[in-house]
Design a protein around this motif. Structure first.
Motif, PDB file in Angstrom:
ATOM      1  N   ASP A 354       0.825  -1.204   0.000  1.00 24.23           N
ATOM      2  CA  ASP A 354       0.000   0.000   0.000  1.00 24.23           C
ATOM      3  C   ASP A 354       0.865   1.261   0.000  1.00 24.23           C
ATOM      4  O   ASP A 354       2.091   1.199  -0.154  1.00 24.23           O
ATOM      5  N   GLU A 355       0.198   2.400   0.190  1.00 25.75           N
ATOM      6  CA  GLU A 355       0.875   3.687   0.078  1.00 25.75           C
ATOM      7  C   GLU A 355       1.971   3.857   1.125  1.00 25.75           C
ATOM      8  O   GLU A 355       3.028   4.446   0.847  1.00 25.75           O
ATOM      9  N   GLU A 356       1.753   3.353   2.322  1.00 29.64           N
ATOM     10  CA  GLU A 356       2.764   3.483   3.367  1.00 29.64           C
ATOM     11  C   GLU A 356       4.064   2.807   2.970  1.00 29.64           C
ATOM     12  O   GLU A 356       5.159   3.345   3.163  1.00 29.64           O
ATOM     13  N   PHE A 358       4.878   2.069  -0.185  1.00 28.21           N
ATOM     14  CA  PHE A 358       5.350   2.741  -1.399  1.00 28.21           C
ATOM     15  C   PHE A 358       6.200   3.959  -1.052  1.00 28.21           C
ATOM     16  O   PHE A 358       7.235   4.219  -1.683  1.00 28.21           O
ATOM     17  N   ARG A 359       5.794   4.710  -0.036  1.00 31.80           N
ATOM     18  CA  ARG A 359       6.513   5.930   0.346  1.00 31.80           C
ATOM     19  C   ARG A 359       7.611   5.671   1.384  1.00 31.80           C
ATOM     20  O   ARG A 359       8.302   6.599   1.786  1.00 31.80           O
ATOM     21  N   HIS A 363      11.342   3.171  -1.277  1.00 34.37           N
ATOM     22  CA  HIS A 363      10.846   3.999  -2.373  1.00 34.37           C
ATOM     23  C   HIS A 363      11.940   4.348  -3.373  1.00 34.37           C
ATOM     24  O   HIS A 363      11.788   4.158  -4.597  1.00 34.37           O
ATOM     25  N   LYS A 379      -1.221   0.817  -9.666  1.00 36.08           N
ATOM     26  CA  LYS A 379      -1.817   1.490  -8.515  1.00 36.08           C
ATOM     27  C   LYS A 379      -3.305   1.666  -8.742  1.00 36.08           C
ATOM     28  O   LYS A 379      -3.742   1.975  -9.859  1.00 36.08           O
ATOM     29  N   ASP A 381      -7.324   2.465  -6.375  1.00 34.49           N
ATOM     30  CA  ASP A 381      -8.009   2.702  -5.104  1.00 34.49           C
ATOM     31  C   ASP A 381      -8.856   1.525  -4.665  1.00 34.49           C
ATOM     32  O   ASP A 381      -9.282   1.466  -3.509  1.00 34.49           O
ATOM     33  N   TYR A 432      -1.081  -1.157  -4.291  1.00 32.20           N
ATOM     34  CA  TYR A 432      -0.119  -1.358  -5.369  1.00 32.20           C
ATOM     35  C   TYR A 432       0.062  -2.856  -5.613  1.00 32.20           C
ATOM     36  O   TYR A 432       0.074  -3.651  -4.663  1.00 32.20           O
TER      37      TYR A 432
END
Length: 500
Positions: A354-356, A358-359, A363, A379, A381, A432
Motif C-alpha cells: 500500500d501507500e505506506e 510505497f513511500r 521507495h 496502482k 483505489d 499497489y
C-alpha cells in the motif's frame, strides 16, 4: 550447537564421471621456473579481490578469465551486503545489538539469509530451505567475521550505499552502479600493481607435481594453448548452473528451472563448473552439491522489477494469478517464495502493498516511481481496479485484502499462514500490485570443500591439497552471498601471501 555431518555420508563415495580436462603431470626431467606466485582462475569479485590482496603483499599474480569482461556475475547483482556494525551505522544507537557475535547468531537462526541448519535443502516441494548443516560451519563463520572488512574494502573501490534501514540494520544496499565501479576499480588497481590479466582464456587443467598443484594449462585467443606455473592456484570460476550434466546429477529436480534475472533469461550461459571439475579431478572433496540453487523472481525482460527483497523490511504480501496468497512471505523470504512458485508449476507471483510501503524506506532504493511509470507496478483505489490493471483475479484479490485486514486489525495473527511479525498489518488504499514475476534459478550453491584458509581439501585425507585454493561460488563451504564471496577472496589472498 551446529551439527558436523560427515561429507562422505552426505555425498557418498561415487566418483564423478564428468571430465574437466586431464591433470597434467609436470615433467621430472628438469625444473621449470615459475611464471607467478599465484594464478587466479576467474575474474569475478572473489578472484579479483584475492588477486589484489595477494598483489598488495608483493606477490606476482596472473588472473585468467574466460569471459571478455571482468567482475563476473557480481556486476549483475543487486548489490546487497550483510554485515555487522560499520561506519555506515554511525547514526544508529550504540546500544543496538550490532556486534559481530550478534550478526553470527542471526546467521545461525536464519534471520540473515538462509539459516545454517537449512543450507542443504533437497526437498522437492519445500517452500523454505530445509536440510542439515555444512560440513564445517567454522568456514562460513570465518567469512562472516570479515563482513565489516568487506564493506570497508568495497567502499575503497568506490561502492556507495543507501542509508541503513533501521528495521534491517544488518543488511546494506549499494547504490546503482556500485558493483560495476568495484570491478573497474579493482582492474585498474591490478594493472597498476603489475598483475597480468588474461581475458578470453580458459583454464583447461591443473598441473600437478608430487601431489601439489603447481600451475595450469590454458587455451586462449586464436586457439593458442600453453602452461603457466605458480606456487599456488586459486579456483574462483563460479558455479555450475549451466552444466546439464552436473545439474542432472546433483540438482535434478531444479534442473528444469528457467535461468536468469528475467523471464526471457539474461544470465551468461557459461557457468559450467570448470573449477569444481578440475578440483575434483585433482582429488578434491565436494560439499553441498545437492543443495537447492539460489532462486529469484523476475519479470519479463523490459519490465522494471519490484524486488522481493523488500519482504525483509517492509509490509508486503505475495499473491498468485488467482489473487490468493500462497506462503508465509516473511519466513520464506524471497528465495523460498520463488521456490514455492516453482513447485506450483513456475506460475508467476505478484507483490501487493500500500501507500505506506510505497513511500517508505524502499521507495528510492527499489525505484518504485520508475516501476510505476514503466509498467512494473500498478496502482488503484480498489482491489477490482488493481486486479484489472495487473491481470489477476479480482474476486480473489479483494478477498485476500479483506482477510489480511481483518486478521491484522483483530487478533494480529495471520489466520491463513500464521504471520505475526511486525510487518503484518492492514493495507490501506490506494493499493499497489507488481507485474508478474516468475521463479528463476540464478546460481548454484555447492562446490569444492575448503578449510578456514580457503585451502581445498582432499577427499581421501581431509587435508589441504598443497597449492590449491578456492573462493566464491566455486567453493562449497560458504554461501554465495556477496559478503561471503568478497570475504573468501580476502581470506584466500591473505592465506596465499602468508604461506598458509
Amino acid at each position: 550447537m551446529l551439527q558436523n555431518i560427515s561429507r562422505r555420508t552426505l555425498i557418498g563415495s561415487a566418483a564423478l564421471s564428468l571430465a574437466a580436462g586431464a591433470i597434467a603431470p609436470a615433467s621430472a626431467a628438469k625444473k621449470t621456473r615459475d611464471d607467478a606466485d599465484l594464478i587466479v582462475c576467474g575474474a569475478g569479485m572473489a578472484g579479483l579481490t584475492a588477486a589484489l590482496t595477494a598483489a598488495s603483499h608483493g606477490l606476482k599474480v596472473i588472473v585468467i578469465e574466460k569471459r571478455l569482461w571482468t567482475g563476473g556475475d557480481g556486476v549483475l547483482s543487486t548489490g546487497h551486503f550483510a554485515t555487522f556494525r560499520t561506519p555506515l551505522h554511525k547514526d544508529l544507537p550504540q546500544s543496538l545489538p550490532l556486534s559481530a557475535e550478534d550478526y553470527w547468531r542471526l546467521i545461525e537462526r536464519g534471520v540473515i539469509d538462509e539459516p545454517l541448519s537449512k543450507v542443504r535443502d533437497n526437498q522437492m516441494n519445500s517452500p523454505v530451505y530445509y536440510g542439515v548443516a555444512k560440513h564445517n560451519p567454522e568456514v562460513l563463520k570465518s567469512c562472516a567475521m570479515r563482513a565489516a572488512d568487506v564493506i570497508a574494502f568495497v567502499r575503497e573501490q568506490g561502492a556507495e550505499f543507501f542509508p541503513v534501514n533501521p528495521a534491517l540494520p544488518f543488511l546494506l544496499s549499494s547504490r546503482p552502479g556500485s558493483m560495476t565501479k568495484i570491478a573497474s576499480t579493482l582492474v585498474t588497481k591490478l594493472r597498476t600493481a603489475g598483475v597480468r590479466l588474461m581475458n578470453r582464456t580458459r583454464v583447461t587443467g591443473l598441473v600437478i607435481e608430487k601431489g601439489a598443484v603447481r600451475g595450469v594449462r590454458f587455451a586462449g585467443k586464436g586457439g593458442t594453448q600453453g602452461t603457466l606455473r605458480a606456487r599456488a592456484v586459486l579456483l574462483a570460476t563460479g558455479g555450475f548452473i549451466n552444466s546439464p550434466e552436473l545439474m542432472q546429477r546433483y540438482k535434478r529436480y531444479w534442473s528444469s528451472a528457467k535461468r536468469g534475472f528475467s523471464f526471457e533469461g539474461d544470465l551468461p550461459a557459461d557457468h559450467t563448473g570448470d573449477g569444481i571439475l578440475m578440483g575434483k579431478a585433482a582429488g578434491a572433496a565436494l560439499e553441498d552439491m545437492e543443495s537447492v540453487p539460489k532462486f529469484w523472481a523476475g519479470p519479463v525482460k523490459g519490465t522494471p522489477a519490484v524486488s522481493w527483497l523488500m519482504l525483509d523490511g517492509a509490509t508486503a504480501y505475495l499473491v498468485r494469478k488467482s489473487g490468493r496468497r500462497f506462503i508465509n512471505e516473511k519466513s520464506a523470504r524471497y528465495s523460498g517464495c520463488a521456490l514455492r512458485l516453482f513447485s506450483l508449476g513456475s506460475e508467476p507471483g505478484y507483490m501487493l502493498f500500500d501507500e505506506e510501503t510505497f513511500r517508505g524506506h524502499y521507495h528510492d532504493e527499489l525505484e518504485f516511481e520508475k516501476a510505476l511509470a514503466e509498467g512494473g507496478l500498478f496502482k488503484a483505489d480498489t482491489a477490482e481496479e488493481l486486479a484489472r490493471k495487473a491481470g489477476v483475479d479480482a474476486t480473489g484479490l479483494k478477498e485476500t485484502i479483506a482477510r489480511i485486514n481483518a486478521d491484522a486489525a483483530g487478533s494480529g495473527k495471520d489466520s491463513e499462514y500464521g504471520r505475526t511479525d511486525k510487518f503484518f498489518r492492514p493495507l490501506k488504499a490506494p493499493y499497489y500490485l507488481s507485474a508478474a514475476h516468475y521463479p528463476l534459478a540464478f546460481k548454484t550453491e555447492g562446490g569444492l570443500e575448503v578449510n578456514t584458509h580457503m585451502q581445498v581439501l582432499s577427499a581421501s585425507t581431509d587435508k589441504p591439497i598443497p597449492g590449491l585454493y578456492a573462493a566464491g561460488a566455486a567453493c562449497g563451504s560458504i554461501t554465495t552471498r556477496l559478503c561471503d564471496v568478497f570475504a573468501s577472496g580476502l581470506i584466500a589472498g591473505e592465506s596465499i601471501a602468508l604461506g598458509r
